[in-house]
Write an enzyme that holds these catalytic residues in place. Structure first.
Site, PDB file in Angstrom:
ATOM      1  N   CYS A 197       8.346  -2.343   4.389  1.00 44.55           N
ATOM      2  CA  CYS A 197       8.922  -3.488   5.095  1.00 44.55           C
ATOM      3  C   CYS A 197       8.724  -3.373   6.617  1.00 44.55           C
ATOM      4  CB  CYS A 197      10.388  -3.659   4.722  1.00 44.55           C
ATOM      5  SG  CYS A 197      10.989  -5.325   5.053  1.00 44.55           S
TER       6      CYS A 197
ATOM      7  N   GLU B 142      10.993   0.816  -3.424  1.00 48.63           N
ATOM      8  CA  GLU B 142      11.968   1.849  -3.783  1.00 48.63           C
ATOM      9  C   GLU B 142      13.132   1.269  -4.591  1.00 48.63           C
ATOM     10  OE1 GLU B 142      11.382   0.670  -0.778  1.00 48.63           O
ATOM     11  OE2 GLU B 142      13.179   0.520   0.476  1.00 48.63           O
TER      12      GLU B 142
ATOM     13  N   HIS C  99      10.249  -3.801  -0.728  1.00 49.66           N
ATOM     14  CA  HIS C  99      10.962  -2.522  -0.844  1.00 49.66           C
ATOM     15  C   HIS C  99      10.777  -1.994  -2.266  1.00 49.66           C
ATOM     16  CE1 HIS C  99      13.134  -2.433   2.969  1.00 49.66           C
ATOM     17  NE2 HIS C  99      13.224  -3.739   2.856  1.00 49.66           N
TER      18      HIS C  99
HETATM   19  N1  GLN Z   1      13.616  -6.144  10.590  1.00 49.59           N
HETATM   20  C1  GLN Z   1      12.531  -6.573   9.795  1.00 49.59           C
HETATM   21  C2  GLN Z   1      12.692  -8.002   9.314  1.00 49.59           C
HETATM   22  O1  GLN Z   1      13.758  -8.545   9.310  1.00 49.59           O
HETATM   23  C3  GLN Z   1      12.304  -5.641   8.613  1.00 49.59           C
HETATM   24  C4  GLN Z   1      13.436  -5.628   7.664  1.00 49.59           C
HETATM   25  C5  GLN Z   1      13.401  -4.464   6.707  1.00 49.59           C
HETATM   26  O2  GLN Z   1      12.734  -3.478   6.938  1.00 49.59           O
HETATM   27  N2  GLN Z   1      14.134  -4.563   5.620  1.00 49.59           N
HETATM   28  O3  GLN Z   1      11.745  -8.619   8.911  1.00 49.59           O
END
Ligand code: GLN
Length: 539
Positions: free
Chosen positions: A381, A509, A507
């Site tokens: 992410c 995970e 994600h």
């Molecule tokens: N801060 C970033 C976004 O909002 C990544 C978010 C995250 O890693 N879950 O896109």
């Protein structure tokens, strides 16, 4: 008619009630459909707006629900997909009651915790069990017995017992038996007091799980049984062990399974075969590797629990113990450490999800180091977004390139807000959340790892790779190997001439389970073990 197993906990928090509940679920699963329901006393509607330093990781479900991290345990142990509806917080329940009151549904009554809030909770218990056609509902009541804010959930569970019948209801209470070093024995007084409190609330535990440092001696079990009013074989010892995945096996050895099978007339088809093998791999690995986890929440390991567990799962399937070296990226940013120092001895680097500016430049330096030194890299992410920033700055020579989350005036906004996110002002549940489909490029690394061109992973973010830069990034050698089906959103990136450089906007995970590990983590761990292909950093 479903069976109900209610799990409560006392004495203190942090005893691992969630993992114990998940382990009980694993033990009795067999062919049963198990539906976990978790009650949380806090007034937030969901934990999505809570600081992970305070509450631990926010777990995200397929349906986009942001839920308590215990749902992570349920999914990892039970290998099921949970629903947002199954996390009942006081905030959610009070909201429902207040909405009904505003609609005039209570016909002029004075609305009270008892009966209205308690009725609403019970109504939700029964509705979920029915909607899901559950064979067994695993009902975990968060917090500690005696807290004000879970008292309405406890009362709802007490009344439920009457409603569904004692033959369909088992109560399991997790208590704590400390070991007093100075006298060299376990002390049962806190547990006695705790059980007295539980009983004063009308809950009469059928089974007591006594958490302790070491396995409880028989005489302590006998004492507890006498004073807490249960047969001695209904006291299950739950001592500290090296891996949570052993808990179902420990409970089985302690005789928990026949107790539940008998009490609830459950079928006897449980199998822990493959599970036991994987636990053995965790306990007796053939190899060890160390990977760096770079973030700003390294003070609280609970904020990355799914990433850590995904590494355990991938390790278990490859008989590798994956050690994690926590790297606080602010140290690199502030010049307290060089990147090479911070990464000494690691075989791979993970940049996990994150928000906000602290430590960002440090993370970007780590990514560059991984890319230039051929060190296996996995970006999750925010990890993908910062990899793109790094690539844009260093390889595409876009000076000052950034994500607009950190610098809204950057001349090269390579990561920018989703169009649909621009109008949003409310914080709760407004990110791009939950399971999304991605189509993978044939022959890419991610295609090989997933073994499919169409995959679903869970998301939790607001920002995206800016489509205006897709072509330039591709021209300069970054492989955009997975897109949303409309081709607008980048879901996966990789570097073709690198041992393993892979990042995703998702994600993965969150979907890793002991029995079915996440493909990207499998690939990453495998790459980390291939020391022969690249020199181990700093060694
Ligand atoms: N801060 C970033 C976004 O909002 C990544 C978010 C995250 O890693 N879950 O896109």
């Amino acid at each position: 008619m479903p069976k109900w197993i209610v799990v409560t906990g006392g004495v203190l928090s942090g005893l691992g009630k969630g993992t114990a509940a998940a382990a009980i679920g694993r033990l009795i699963k067999g062919s049963n459909k198990i539906v976990p329901i978790k009650c949380d006393g806090y007034l937030n509607v969901d934990p999505g707006t809570m600081n992970p330093l305070e509450h631990g990781e926010v777990f995200v479900l397929d349906d986009g629900g942001e839920v308590d991290m215990d749902f992570g345990h349920y999914e990892r142990f039970l290998d099921i997909d949970c629903k947002f509806d199954w996390n009942l917080t006081s905030g959610k329940i009070f909201n429902k009651v207040i909405e009904k009151e505003r609609r005039g549904e209570y016909l002029g009554k004075t609305i009270q915790i008892f009966p209205h809030v308690v009725d609403e909770i019970q109504h939700n218990f029964l509705r979920i069990a029915k909607d899901e056609k559950a064979d067994i509902v695993l009902l975990e009541i968060g917090g500690t017995i005696g807290d004000i804010e879970n008292s309405w959930f406890i009362e709802a569970a007490r009344q439920l017992r009457k409603k569904v019948g004692t033959e369909n209801f088992a109560s399991i209470h997790l208590t704590y038996v400390p070991y007093l070093e100075s006298v060299g024995e376990e002390k049962t007084k806190p547990a006695q007091r705790d059980l007295a409190t539980v009983r004063s609330m009308g809950i009469y535990p059928d089974i007591i799980i006594a958490r302790s440092k070491n396995q409880l001696p028989k005489k302590i079990k006998e004492k507890l049984a006498l004073l807490c009013d249960v047969p001695v074989d209904h006291i299950i010892s739950g001592w500290d062990i090296s891996t949570v995945y052993e808990i179902p096996l420990m409970f089985e050895r302690e005789g928990l399974l026949p107790l539940l099978q008998e009490k609830l007339q459950l079928s006897k088809d449980t199998v822990l075969g493959r599970w036991s093998e994987l636990v053995k791999n965790i306990q007796q690995p053939e190899k060890e590797v160390t990977v760096a986890l770079c973030g700003k929440y390294t003070q609280l390991k609970d904020s990355y629990v799914s990433v850590l567990e995904a590494l355990v799962h991938a390790g278990a399937h490859q008989k590798v113990k994956v050690n994690v070296k926590w790297v606080e990226t602010t140290d690199v940013e502030d010049g307290k450490k060089t990147v090479a120092d911070a990464l000494k001895g690691v075989a791979g680097i993970i940049i996990p999800g994150g928000f906000g500016s602290r430590g960002v430049e440090g993370k970007i330096q780590m990514i560059r180091y991984a890319r230039e030194n051929n060190i296996p890299f996995l970006g999750l992410c925010f990890g993908l977004q910062l990899s793109v920033v790094e690539y844009a700055r260093t390889v595409c020579r876009l000076e000052g390139a950034h994500t607009t989350e950190i610098n809204s005036h950057t001349p090269h906004p390579v990561i920018d807000l989703l169009e649909s996110q621009r109008q949003i002002t409310r914080m709760g549940a407004t990110m791009r959340l939950g399971s999304c489909n991605a189509l993978l490029e044939k022959g890419s690394l991610v295609h090989q790892l997933y073994g499919s061109v169409s995959v679903h992973e869970r998301h939790r973010h607001r920002y995206e790779v800016n489509p205006n830069y897709h072509n330039l990034l591709i021209q300069k050698g970054l492989r955009l190997s997975g897109f949303s089906p409309d081709k607008k959103l980048v879901e996966f990136i990789e570097l073709p001439n690198h041992t393993f450089f892979c990042a995703t906007q998702a994600h993965p995970e969150l979907k890793s389970r002991l029995l079915s590990p996440a493909p990207l983590f499998m690939g990453f761990v495998r790459a980390c073990c291939r020391e022969d292909e690249y020199p181990l950093n700093g060694q």
